[in-house]
Design an enzyme around this catalytic site. Sequence first.
Site, PDB file in Angstrom:
ATOM      1  N   GLU A 217      -3.462   0.786  -4.181  1.00 54.69           N
ATOM      2  CA  GLU A 217      -3.610   0.662  -5.641  1.00 54.69           C
ATOM      3  C   GLU A 217      -2.351   1.136  -6.377  1.00 54.69           C
ATOM      4  O   GLU A 217      -1.975   0.548  -7.389  1.00 54.69           O
ATOM      5  CB  GLU A 217      -4.843   1.431  -6.135  1.00 54.69           C
ATOM      6  CG  GLU A 217      -6.180   1.005  -5.505  1.00 54.69           C
ATOM      7  CD  GLU A 217      -6.499  -0.471  -5.592  1.00 54.69           C
ATOM      8  OE1 GLU A 217      -5.897  -1.188  -6.426  1.00 54.69           O
ATOM      9  OE2 GLU A 217      -7.346  -0.932  -4.803  1.00 54.69           O
ATOM     10  N   HIS A 226      -0.824  -8.686  -4.015  1.00 56.14           N
ATOM     11  CA  HIS A 226      -1.287  -8.875  -2.642  1.00 56.14           C
ATOM     12  C   HIS A 226      -0.329  -9.825  -1.930  1.00 56.14           C
ATOM     13  O   HIS A 226       0.329 -10.645  -2.561  1.00 56.14           O
ATOM     14  CB  HIS A 226      -2.705  -9.463  -2.637  1.00 56.14           C
ATOM     15  CG  HIS A 226      -3.728  -8.522  -3.206  1.00 56.14           C
ATOM     16  ND1 HIS A 226      -4.509  -8.828  -4.288  1.00 56.14           N
ATOM     17  CD2 HIS A 226      -4.070  -7.257  -2.823  1.00 56.14           C
ATOM     18  CE1 HIS A 226      -5.298  -7.795  -4.559  1.00 56.14           C
ATOM     19  NE2 HIS A 226      -5.047  -6.835  -3.692  1.00 56.14           N
ATOM     20  N   ASP A 280      -7.893   1.235   6.793  1.00 61.29           N
ATOM     21  CA  ASP A 280      -6.841   2.227   6.530  1.00 61.29           C
ATOM     22  C   ASP A 280      -5.925   2.426   7.733  1.00 61.29           C
ATOM     23  O   ASP A 280      -4.709   2.546   7.587  1.00 61.29           O
ATOM     24  CB  ASP A 280      -7.465   3.576   6.147  1.00 61.29           C
ATOM     25  CG  ASP A 280      -7.882   3.621   4.676  1.00 61.29           C
ATOM     26  OD1 ASP A 280      -7.925   2.553   4.027  1.00 61.29           O
ATOM     27  OD2 ASP A 280      -8.153   4.737   4.183  1.00 61.29           O
TER      28      ASP A 280
HETATM   29  N1  ARG Z   1      -8.874  -2.852  -4.001  1.00 62.13           N
HETATM   30  C1  ARG Z   1      -8.989  -3.169  -2.613  1.00 62.13           C
HETATM   31  C2  ARG Z   1     -10.482  -3.310  -2.287  1.00 62.13           C
HETATM   32  O1  ARG Z   1     -11.310  -2.777  -3.013  1.00 62.13           O
HETATM   33  C3  ARG Z   1      -8.364  -2.074  -1.832  1.00 62.13           C
HETATM   34  C4  ARG Z   1      -8.165  -2.403  -0.434  1.00 62.13           C
HETATM   35  C5  ARG Z   1      -7.547  -1.196   0.202  1.00 62.13           C
HETATM   36  N2  ARG Z   1      -7.703  -1.284   1.626  1.00 62.13           N
HETATM   37  C6  ARG Z   1      -7.871  -0.198   2.380  1.00 62.13           C
HETATM   38  N3  ARG Z   1      -7.899  -0.304   3.678  1.00 62.13           N
HETATM   39  N4  ARG Z   1      -8.012   0.981   1.864  1.00 62.13           N
HETATM   40  O2  ARG Z   1     -10.828  -3.975  -1.347  1.00 62.13           O
HETATM   41 ZN    ZN Z   2      -5.453  -4.907  -4.185  1.00 57.65          ZN
END
Ligand code: ARG
Ligand code: ZN
Length: 312
Positions: A217, A226, A280
Site C-alpha cells: 500500500e 499494480h 506475504d
Molecule cells: N490491497 C491488496 C489486497 O487487499 C493488498 C495485497 C497485499 N498482498 C499481500 N500479500 N499482503 O488484496
Molecule cells: Zn494494490
Amino acid sequence: MSVATTGGDATAADEPPRRCGTTDVHVRLLEQDPGYRGARAALAQARSAVTARAAEEVVRIPVVVHVVSASPEDVTDEQVASQLAVLNADFRAANADVSSVPDVFAPLVADARVEFVLASTAPDGTPSSGTTRTTTDVAAFSTDDAVKSAATGGADPWPPAEHLNLWVCPLGGGLLGYAQFPGGPAATDGVVVNLTAFGTTGTASAPFDLGRTATHEVGHYLDLFHLWGELQASCEDTDEVDDTPNQRGPHRGRPEFPQVSCDNGPAGDLFMDYMDYVDDAAMVMFTAGQVTRMRAALAGVRAPLAAAGSRS
Ligand code: ARG
Ligand code: ZN
Ligand code: CA
C-alpha cells in the site's frame, strides 16, 4: 482463464476473490473528483524532471499509525514497531528474503532509499508515540474512507502533507488494505491496512502476517501501480514502469517460477514483486524502475513529506 500452477492465479479479467481497494479508490476519484485527473497529469510531467541527485538521498517519512477498532489496545506498540521494521527493511532492500528472487530478476532489485519513523510530535505540539488508538463500533470498514474521519467512526488524519497516515482497522470483504495515489484529496490521503494484516505479531494472521500489505500500500501511496496496470488486467494495460515485464494480471498464494503471460517468457511475470497479490512470504522486491517512480513522487508532489522527515 489461464492455467495456474501451484498457488498461481492469473485470473485476469475474471473477478478475483480478493482485490486491492486502491483500484476502487482510483476509479472513484477519476469519476468524482474534478481535480484528480489534472493532478495525476501534472505528476506524470514531474516524473520526467527528477534530478539524479534528488534520487540519491535517503528520504525519511514521518508516520502516524491510527488504530481504529473495538479494542484498539490489542494492537500494541510492539506490533506497530514490527510493521515499521518491515517497511524499513523492504524499502532499503534489506529484507532477508530478497535472496529468493530468481537469478534472472536479481539485477532488477533496487533499494528505494526510504525510511519510516513514527512521528514524535502530535499536531498540537505535545510529545507523541506516533500512534493513536480509537474505539469504534464500526464492525468492518470498506474503501469508502469512513475510517479516516472521527465523524464516521474513524480517526482524523494528522496533517497529510507532513505525515504518512496509516490507519489500522477491521476491513470487510476480504480486503487486506488500500491506498490513495498521490494527487488525491488531502483529507483522505494515506493508507489503510486490515488489523489481520498489520505487522508480524498480535492481530496479524497468516499468510498475511509478514507486514507486506503495508509495503504494497505504501508502494501505491508513492505512485506505484499494480504490475498489470490500474484500469484493467490485460496485456494492453501497463504499470508505466519499463523494467517490470508486461504481465496480464495478479497472482495469488506462492506461485512457482516461472509464470509466463503477455509474451514475456522465458522469465515471465515478476510475481515476487511487492506490487502483485501473492502471499506475504512470496513478495520480496521493488525494481529500479519502480524506485525511480517512487523517488519522482517524493521529489514532486510528496516533497513536503520528505522535508518534514528531514526536520524530525
Ligand atoms: N490491497 C491488496 C489486497 O487487499 C493488498 C495485497 C497485499 N498482498 C499481500 N500479500 N499482503 O488484496
Ligand atoms: Zn494494490
Ligand atoms: Ca512494466
